[in-house]
Design a protein around this motif. Structure first.
Motif, PDB file in Angstrom:
ATOM      1  N   ALA A 192     -54.336  59.669  42.666  1.00  0.00           N
ATOM      2  CA  ALA A 192     -54.942  59.305  41.386  1.00  0.00           C
ATOM      3  C   ALA A 192     -54.961  57.800  41.157  1.00  0.00           C
ATOM      4  CB  ALA A 192     -54.185  59.988  40.244  1.00  0.00           C
ATOM      5  N   MET A 193     -54.350  57.036  42.064  1.00  0.00           N
ATOM      6  CA  MET A 193     -54.290  55.587  41.884  1.00  0.00           C
ATOM      7  C   MET A 193     -55.591  54.940  42.349  1.00  0.00           C
ATOM      8  SD  MET A 193     -50.392  54.684  43.072  1.00  0.00           S
ATOM      9  CE  MET A 193     -50.462  53.073  42.293  1.00  0.00           C
ATOM     10  N   THR A 194     -56.028  53.932  41.611  1.00  0.00           N
ATOM     11  CA  THR A 194     -57.238  53.195  41.973  1.00  0.00           C
ATOM     12  C   THR A 194     -56.860  51.833  42.540  1.00  0.00           C
ATOM     13  OG1 THR A 194     -57.410  52.275  39.736  1.00  0.00           O
ATOM     14  CG2 THR A 194     -58.569  54.341  40.179  1.00  0.00           C
ATOM     15  N   ASP A 195     -57.774  51.241  43.281  1.00  0.00           N
ATOM     16  CA  ASP A 195     -57.537  49.900  43.819  1.00  0.00           C
ATOM     17  C   ASP A 195     -58.832  49.094  43.782  1.00  0.00           C
ATOM     18  OD1 ASP A 195     -58.860  51.337  45.727  1.00  0.00           O
ATOM     19  OD2 ASP A 195     -57.608  50.699  47.405  1.00  0.00           O
ATOM     20  N   THR A 196     -59.438  49.091  42.614  1.00  0.00           N
ATOM     21  CA  THR A 196     -60.707  48.383  42.444  1.00  0.00           C
ATOM     22  C   THR A 196     -60.517  46.901  42.177  1.00  0.00           C
ATOM     23  OG1 THR A 196     -60.730  48.858  40.065  1.00  0.00           O
ATOM     24  CG2 THR A 196     -61.769  50.478  41.520  1.00  0.00           C
ATOM     25  N   GLY A 197     -59.276  46.508  41.899  1.00  0.00           N
ATOM     26  CA  GLY A 197     -59.016  45.111  41.561  1.00  0.00           C
ATOM     27  C   GLY A 197     -59.138  44.825  40.086  1.00  0.00           C
ATOM     28  N   SER A 198     -59.244  45.882  39.281  1.00  0.00           N
ATOM     29  CA  SER A 198     -59.385  45.680  37.843  1.00  0.00           C
ATOM     30  C   SER A 198     -58.031  45.398  37.210  1.00  0.00           C
ATOM     31  CB  SER A 198     -60.011  46.915  37.195  1.00  0.00           C
ATOM     32  OG  SER A 198     -59.180  48.042  37.376  1.00  0.00           O
ATOM     33  N   GLY A 199     -58.049  44.609  36.162  1.00  0.00           N
ATOM     34  CA  GLY A 199     -56.824  44.258  35.455  1.00  0.00           C
ATOM     35  C   GLY A 199     -56.433  42.817  35.714  1.00  0.00           C
ATOM     36  N   ALA A 227     -56.038  41.309  49.284  1.00  0.00           N
ATOM     37  CA  ALA A 227     -56.234  39.866  49.114  1.00  0.00           C
ATOM     38  C   ALA A 227     -57.715  39.509  49.090  1.00  0.00           C
ATOM     39  CB  ALA A 227     -55.521  39.116  50.237  1.00  0.00           C
ATOM     40  N   LYS A 228     -58.490  40.167  49.928  1.00  0.00           N
ATOM     41  CA  LYS A 228     -59.929  39.907  49.952  1.00  0.00           C
ATOM     42  C   LYS A 228     -60.582  40.338  48.645  1.00  0.00           C
ATOM     43  CE  LYS A 228     -64.093  40.792  52.717  1.00  0.00           C
ATOM     44  NZ  LYS A 228     -64.634  41.478  53.927  1.00  0.00           N
ATOM     45  N   THR A 229     -60.175  41.486  48.137  1.00  0.00           N
ATOM     46  CA  THR A 229     -60.726  41.980  46.873  1.00  0.00           C
ATOM     47  C   THR A 229     -60.409  41.044  45.718  1.00  0.00           C
ATOM     48  OG1 THR A 229     -60.555  44.288  47.605  1.00  0.00           O
ATOM     49  CG2 THR A 229     -60.677  43.899  45.228  1.00  0.00           C
ATOM     50  N   LEU A 230     -59.198  40.493  45.728  1.00  0.00           N
ATOM     51  CA  LEU A 230     -58.734  39.676  44.606  1.00  0.00           C
ATOM     52  C   LEU A 230     -58.937  38.179  44.824  1.00  0.00           C
ATOM     53  CD1 LEU A 230     -55.396  41.577  43.860  1.00  0.00           C
ATOM     54  CD2 LEU A 230     -57.625  41.884  42.771  1.00  0.00           C
ATOM     55  N   GLY A 231     -59.431  37.794  45.996  1.00  0.00           N
ATOM     56  CA  GLY A 231     -59.661  36.377  46.264  1.00  0.00           C
ATOM     57  C   GLY A 231     -58.383  35.577  46.434  1.00  0.00           C
ATOM     58  N   ILE A 232     -57.378  36.167  47.083  1.00  0.00           N
ATOM     59  CA  ILE A 232     -56.095  35.497  47.301  1.00  0.00           C
ATOM     60  C   ILE A 232     -56.048  34.959  48.728  1.00  0.00           C
ATOM     61  CG2 ILE A 232     -53.587  35.794  47.372  1.00  0.00           C
ATOM     62  CD1 ILE A 232     -53.893  38.045  45.338  1.00  0.00           C
ATOM     63  N   ALA A 233     -55.758  33.673  48.870  1.00  0.00           N
ATOM     64  CA  ALA A 233     -55.649  33.064  50.196  1.00  0.00           C
ATOM     65  C   ALA A 233     -54.313  33.453  50.826  1.00  0.00           C
ATOM     66  CB  ALA A 233     -55.753  31.547  50.086  1.00  0.00           C
ATOM     67  N   ARG A 235     -50.447  44.446  35.929  1.00  0.00           N
ATOM     68  CA  ARG A 235     -51.583  44.995  35.173  1.00  0.00           C
ATOM     69  C   ARG A 235     -52.789  45.231  36.073  1.00  0.00           C
ATOM     70  NH1 ARG A 235     -47.034  44.107  32.295  1.00  0.00           N
ATOM     71  NH2 ARG A 235     -47.393  43.947  30.036  1.00  0.00           N
ATOM     72  N   ASN A 236     -52.678  44.880  37.341  1.00  0.00           N
ATOM     73  CA  ASN A 236     -53.804  44.992  38.262  1.00  0.00           C
ATOM     74  C   ASN A 236     -53.653  46.249  39.117  1.00  0.00           C
ATOM     75  OD1 ASN A 236     -55.103  44.323  41.104  1.00  0.00           O
ATOM     76  ND2 ASN A 236     -56.154  43.077  39.569  1.00  0.00           N
ATOM     77  N   ASP A 237     -54.688  47.075  39.159  1.00  0.00           N
ATOM     78  CA  ASP A 237     -54.550  48.365  39.837  1.00  0.00           C
ATOM     79  C   ASP A 237     -54.412  48.228  41.353  1.00  0.00           C
ATOM     80  OD1 ASP A 237     -57.193  47.648  40.375  1.00  0.00           O
ATOM     81  OD2 ASP A 237     -57.978  49.682  40.125  1.00  0.00           O
ATOM     82  N   ALA A 238     -55.077  47.238  41.959  1.00  0.00           N
ATOM     83  CA  ALA A 238     -54.972  47.060  43.406  1.00  0.00           C
ATOM     84  C   ALA A 238     -53.570  46.607  43.804  1.00  0.00           C
ATOM     85  CB  ALA A 238     -56.012  46.048  43.888  1.00  0.00           C
ATOM     86  N   VAL A 239     -52.992  45.715  43.030  1.00  0.00           N
ATOM     87  CA  VAL A 239     -51.626  45.254  43.298  1.00  0.00           C
ATOM     88  C   VAL A 239     -50.636  46.391  43.073  1.00  0.00           C
ATOM     89  CG1 VAL A 239     -49.819  43.644  42.576  1.00  0.00           C
ATOM     90  CG2 VAL A 239     -52.183  42.864  42.750  1.00  0.00           C
ATOM     91  N   ARG A 240     -50.888  47.202  42.049  1.00  0.00           N
ATOM     92  CA  ARG A 240     -49.999  48.332  41.760  1.00  0.00           C
ATOM     93  C   ARG A 240     -49.960  49.312  42.936  1.00  0.00           C
ATOM     94  NH1 ARG A 240     -52.536  50.057  37.603  1.00  0.00           N
ATOM     95  NH2 ARG A 240     -51.479  48.593  36.208  1.00  0.00           N
ATOM     96  N   LYS A 241     -51.123  49.622  43.474  1.00  0.00           N
ATOM     97  CA  LYS A 241     -51.168  50.557  44.601  1.00  0.00           C
ATOM     98  C   LYS A 241     -50.530  49.944  45.842  1.00  0.00           C
ATOM     99  CE  LYS A 241     -54.211  53.627  47.191  1.00  0.00           C
ATOM    100  NZ  LYS A 241     -55.586  54.140  47.386  1.00  0.00           N
ATOM    101  N   LEU A 242     -50.785  48.665  46.080  1.00  0.00           N
ATOM    102  CA  LEU A 242     -50.176  47.996  47.226  1.00  0.00           C
ATOM    103  C   LEU A 242     -48.654  47.994  47.104  1.00  0.00           C
ATOM    104  CD1 LEU A 242     -50.452  46.305  49.835  1.00  0.00           C
ATOM    105  CD2 LEU A 242     -50.554  44.267  48.368  1.00  0.00           C
TER     106      LEU A 242
END
Length: 260
Positions: A45-52, A110-116, A167-174
């Motif tokens: 049920a977890m999302t990783d869209t990068g929202s938040g 990292a690519k989704t969130l633009g993190i170097a 608060r970020n769904d992609a970081v939460r799943k990671l």
């Protein structure tokens, strides 16, 4: 005569049913039956869209996951080459391979969130790798297990903090996925029997009156006000209403049977 017996019997049956159901409704809830085996956290049920919103701590966490792979993958490869212990060789291969997978997950986030992300281990990690290269087959195993177990113990609480606060769904799943990797690696390293628990850092002493888990004021207020029931309605009132309805139903049924 027969009708009177039937009426009395029906009355006793209905009263018994009513008492049983009423006792069930008013009885305090017991502990849920424990499931067989230890549960695995679901992630379907977890999302990783990068929202938040993305915090500085979130960014630092994604970088640290990358750094972990940059030195633990070559360390695991060295374990396969230098160790004479079949268990250490197998564990090195497993941890190295799993970090390849975790690294792919991290790079995707990292690519989704633009993190170097870095491409080289940091100075401390380079020092640990140099120490392993200099070790012989006799001393390598202890160094390998000590360095990796200490590193996993350091990142373990950091993962928990991010998992609980981001608060970020992609970081939460990671964070949830990384937590499962780290727990697995800790267990593997400890299975060698080489972990020096006495050298590991101890937990800080608890603060007076702090409780076992830090809870902010908002969470505490929500928990104490709602009580886990229906908002604005007392659980006792609900049970009394149900009991009253049940009693009325029993009386009505008895009257119908008596009329017959």
């Amino acid at each position: 005569m027969i009708a009177a017996r039937i009426d009395r019997r029906a009355r006793r049956v209905m009263v018994g049913i009513g008492a049983t159901v009423l006792a069930f409704l008013l009885a305090p809830a017991g502990a849920a039956r424990a499931a067989d085996g230890v549960p695995v956290p679901p992630d379907g049920a977890m999302t990783d869209t990068g929202s938040g919103p993305l915090s500085a701590a979130d960014r630092d966490f994604v970088v640290k996951v990358r750094l972990a792979g940059l030195w633990e993958i070559p360390a695991g490869n060295m374990a396969q080459e230098k160790s004479k212990n079949p268990k250490v060789i197998k564990i090195g291969k497993t941890i190295s391979g799993q970090h390849v997978l975790l690294d792919k997950l991290d790079v995707g986030v990292a690519k989704t969130l633009g993190i170097a992300l870095p491409n080289q281990p940091n100075n401390n990690q380079l020092g640990w790798l140099a120490e392993m290269r200099a070790a012989n087959s006799t001393t390598f195993d202890q160094i390998y297990v000590d360095r990796l177990r200490a590193a996993h113990g350091q990142i373990f609480p950091a993962i928990a903090t991010i998992r609980a606060s981001t608060r970020n769904d992609a970081v939460r799943k990671l964070a949830q996925e990384a937590n499962q990797f780290v727990l697995t690696h800790i267990a593997l390293l400890e299975s060698t029997g080489l972990v020096d628990y006495g050298s590991l850092p101890t937990a800080p002493p608890p603060k007076p009156n702090a409780g076992p888990v830090p809870v902010d004021g908002q969470m505490l207020a929500a928990a104490t006000s709602s009580g886990g029931g229906v908002s604005g309605v007392s659980t006792t009132v609900l049970l009394l209403v149900l009991a009253g309805a049940l009693t009325a139903g029993v009386i009505t049924t008895m009257r119908i049977l008596r009329a017959r």
